[in-house]
Design a protein around this motif. Structure first.
Motif, short mmCIF file in Angstrom:
data_model
loop_
_atom_site.label_atom_id
_atom_site.label_comp_id
_atom_site.label_asym_id
_atom_site.label_seq_id
_atom_site.Cartn_x
_atom_site.Cartn_y
_atom_site.Cartn_z
N SER A 52 4.89 8.98 -3.88
CA SER A 52 5.26 10.21 -3.18
C SER A 52 4.04 10.96 -2.65
O SER A 52 4.17 12.03 -2.07
CB SER A 52 6.06 11.12 -4.12
N ARG A 53 2.86 10.39 -2.88
CA ARG A 53 1.61 11.02 -2.43
C ARG A 53 1.51 10.97 -0.90
O ARG A 53 1.79 9.93 -0.30
CB ARG A 53 0.47 10.23 -3.05
N PRO A 54 1.11 12.06 -0.25
CA PRO A 54 0.95 12.04 1.21
C PRO A 54 -0.19 11.10 1.61
O PRO A 54 -1.18 10.96 0.89
CB PRO A 54 0.60 13.47 1.58
N ALA A 95 0.83 -1.21 0.00
CA ALA A 95 0.00 0.00 0.00
C ALA A 95 0.87 1.26 0.00
O ALA A 95 0.57 2.22 -0.72
CB ALA A 95 -0.93 0.00 1.21
N ILE A 96 1.93 1.25 0.78
CA ILE A 96 2.83 2.41 0.82
C ILE A 96 3.52 2.59 -0.53
O ILE A 96 3.68 3.71 -1.00
CB ILE A 96 3.85 2.26 1.97
N GLY A 117 -3.79 10.02 0.47
CA GLY A 117 -4.24 8.65 0.63
C GLY A 117 -4.54 8.29 2.07
O GLY A 117 -4.13 8.97 3.00
N ILE A 118 -5.28 7.19 2.24
CA ILE A 118 -5.61 6.67 3.56
C ILE A 118 -5.33 5.16 3.54
O ILE A 118 -5.80 4.46 2.66
CB ILE A 118 -7.10 6.89 3.90
N ILE A 119 -4.54 4.70 4.51
CA ILE A 119 -4.29 3.27 4.67
C ILE A 119 -4.89 2.84 5.99
O ILE A 119 -4.58 3.42 7.04
CB ILE A 119 -2.78 2.96 4.63
N ILE A 120 -5.77 1.85 5.94
CA ILE A 120 -6.43 1.33 7.15
C ILE A 120 -5.93 -0.09 7.38
O ILE A 120 -6.03 -0.93 6.49
CB ILE A 120 -7.96 1.36 7.01
N GLU A 121 -5.40 -0.35 8.57
CA GLU A 121 -4.84 -1.66 8.91
C GLU A 121 -5.69 -2.39 9.94
O GLU A 121 -6.48 -1.78 10.64
CB GLU A 121 -3.44 -1.49 9.51
N ASP A 122 -5.45 -3.68 10.06
CA ASP A 122 -6.06 -4.55 11.08
C ASP A 122 -7.58 -4.45 11.11
O ASP A 122 -8.19 -4.22 12.14
CB ASP A 122 -5.49 -4.24 12.47
N VAL A 123 -8.19 -4.66 9.97
CA VAL A 123 -9.64 -4.58 9.85
C VAL A 123 -10.32 -5.73 10.60
O VAL A 123 -11.48 -5.63 10.96
CB VAL A 123 -10.07 -4.54 8.36
N HIS A 124 -9.59 -6.79 10.89
CA HIS A 124 -10.19 -7.96 11.54
C HIS A 124 -10.40 -7.77 13.04
O HIS A 124 -11.09 -8.55 13.67
CB HIS A 124 -9.31 -9.19 11.29
#
Length: 76
Positions: free
Chosen positions: A30-32, A24-25, A54-61
């Protein structure tokens, strides 16, 4: 004829240690972006967050804040 470019959400799925966050990163380039845990969504007003970031969402479980996650996905 002019066409409007439509942005789409990207969902990366995989097991523990499969490199989802790293991928994802890399996609962000280079986008914030901001990185949040699914059970602690700090972004309550999606309209105040720039569409170019961008938005990264982790540990959805683990007890995800489903309402806010869906709000982010549908209104982004």
């Amino acid at each position: 004829m002019l066409t409007k470019e439509r942005s789409r959400n990207i969902i990366i799925v995989g097991g523990y240690g499969s490199g989802k966050t790293t991928a994802a990163i890399e996609i962000m380039g280079s986008r914030p972006f901001i990185l949040m845990q699914a059970n602690d969504i700090s972004l309550k007003d999606i309209y105040s967050y720039p569409k170019t970031h961008g938005i990264i969402i982790e540990d959805v479980h683990f007890k995800p804040d489903k309402v806010n996650i869906l709000n982010i996905m549908y209104n982004n």
